[in-house]
Motif scaffolding. Structure first.
Motif, PDB file in Angstrom:
ATOM      1  N   UNK A  47       2.461  -8.940  -7.901  1.00 31.14           N
ATOM      2  CA  UNK A  47       1.604 -10.102  -8.155  1.00 31.14           C
ATOM      3  C   UNK A  47       2.237 -10.995  -9.234  1.00 31.14           C
TER       4      UNK A  47
ATOM      5  N   UNK B  10       0.803  -1.220   0.000  1.00 34.58           N
ATOM      6  CA  UNK B  10       0.000   0.000   0.000  1.00 34.58           C
ATOM      7  C   UNK B  10       0.838   1.272   0.000  1.00 34.58           C
TER       8      UNK B  10
ATOM      9  N   UNK C  71       1.499  -3.002  -7.115  1.00 36.29           N
ATOM     10  CA  UNK C  71       0.586  -4.148  -6.987  1.00 36.29           C
ATOM     11  C   UNK C  71       0.795  -5.170  -8.106  1.00 36.29           C
TER      12      UNK C  71
ATOM     13  N   UNK D  10      -2.132 -14.606  -1.250  1.00 33.57           N
ATOM     14  CA  UNK D  10      -1.317 -13.387  -1.326  1.00 33.57           C
ATOM     15  C   UNK D  10      -2.118 -12.259  -0.690  1.00 33.57           C
ATOM     16  N   UNK D  11      -1.474 -11.495   0.161  1.00 36.06           N
ATOM     17  CA  UNK D  11      -2.155 -10.389   0.846  1.00 36.06           C
ATOM     18  C   UNK D  11      -1.356  -9.108   0.659  1.00 36.06           C
ATOM     19  N   UNK D  12      -2.013  -8.071   0.128  1.00 36.20           N
ATOM     20  CA  UNK D  12      -1.423  -6.740   0.076  1.00 36.20           C
ATOM     21  C   UNK D  12      -2.066  -5.934   1.197  1.00 36.20           C
ATOM     22  N   UNK D  13      -1.257  -5.474   2.112  1.00 36.99           N
ATOM     23  CA  UNK D  13      -1.817  -4.699   3.224  1.00 36.99           C
ATOM     24  C   UNK D  13      -0.798  -3.649   3.651  1.00 36.99           C
ATOM     25  N   UNK D  14      -1.185  -2.775   4.535  1.00 35.21           N
ATOM     26  CA  UNK D  14      -0.259  -1.783   5.050  1.00 35.21           C
ATOM     27  C   UNK D  14       0.037  -2.106   6.499  1.00 35.21           C
TER      28      UNK D  14
END
Lengths: 174, 174
Positions: free
Chosen positions: A101, A91, A97, A116-120
């Protein structure tokens, strides 16, 4: 089945080996990995922090990072006994992103996109272990943080530390 | 501070109002919202599932969805008492990352980017509540699932259900 969350940059993706030469060319400097001991690149050069973040934030920056040695083999072994998630703080660099990926699909095809996790803020993760080079993510994390050594975290104390993927292989008795 | 995770599509972003007319034009059909009762568009038309998913997966599809009524006001109030995360299963449509991120910045500027999570398997979320239109995400979720009504989930039983954001406002005594 116990669950392990694993960060990307400086844990499975070799951020510094790409960043340093690009940084030196762009800003006409001669920094080395040793200069990043105890600091991030933004902390080392706060005078050009915004330009540095713009450079890292360019689309595609993360597309061709090298893979950290042994991470593929050890993570593949981990998936036999643990639920493995890749959890990255994308983030901060929204244009990363897509590149991140695709990088995972190329180098870790055995990790499902669903894992898969995109988080801050990584306190949102429900996992037993978090392997990360940023100890700040451990503060409100519900499981155990495992600090993956990187130059910037050399002085950080108070967490279980691993220096490379061979030590993780041994820690989890694989 | 208790934590609420909130899904995007069909919860805060009006997916169907954009999808249905585009679908009808592209595939020369006349479906309406009523046709989606109990089924997703992919389940309604398995014969063209791949083309439909390609249509939804196009870059920018998620960029201009309408906002579900009252979601902005109620979520803003929720942030005064709860830690709010937006948690969306963007991994099914990797080209949607950027559009979803920008949509949230535009319509929910009071949600920190650090509190946005793109994931596939929502059992990774560490939260007290998950407001979602897909009950499958509640199965291994550690907190309480709250089912947000959508045509496709009308027959689903076994979960606390809300029909709109006014009911959520009332449920959380805001």
């Amino acid at each position: 089945m116990k669950r392990i969350a694993i960060d990307m940059d400086e844990v499975i993706a070799d951020f510094n080996s790409k960043m340093i030469p690009i940084f030196n060319t762009r800003f006409n400097t001669q920094i080395s990995l040793a200069d990043l001991e105890g600091v991030t690149i933004q902390q080392l050069r706060p005078d050009i922090k915004e330009q540095v973040e713009a450079m890292i934030g360019e689309a595609g920056f993360f597309a061709d990072l090298a893979v950290i040695p042994h991470s593929q083999r050890v993570i593949k072994k981990l998936t036999e006994t643990y639920e493995v998630f890749i959890t990255t703080a994308a983030m901060e660099f929204p244009l990363s992103f897509d590149a991140k990926f695709r990088w995972l699909a190329e180098h870790f095809p055995f990790i499902s996109p669903m894992n898969i996790v995109f988080c801050g803020n990584k306190s949102i993760l429900n996992a037993d272990y978090l392997i990360d080079d940023n100890a700040r993510h451990f503060e409100h994390f519900s499981g155990e943080g495992i600090l993956f050594s990187a130059p910037h975290n050399k002085q950080v104390r108070g967490f279980r530390r691993v220096n490379n993927w061979l030590e993780i292989e041994s820690m989890f008795s694989l």
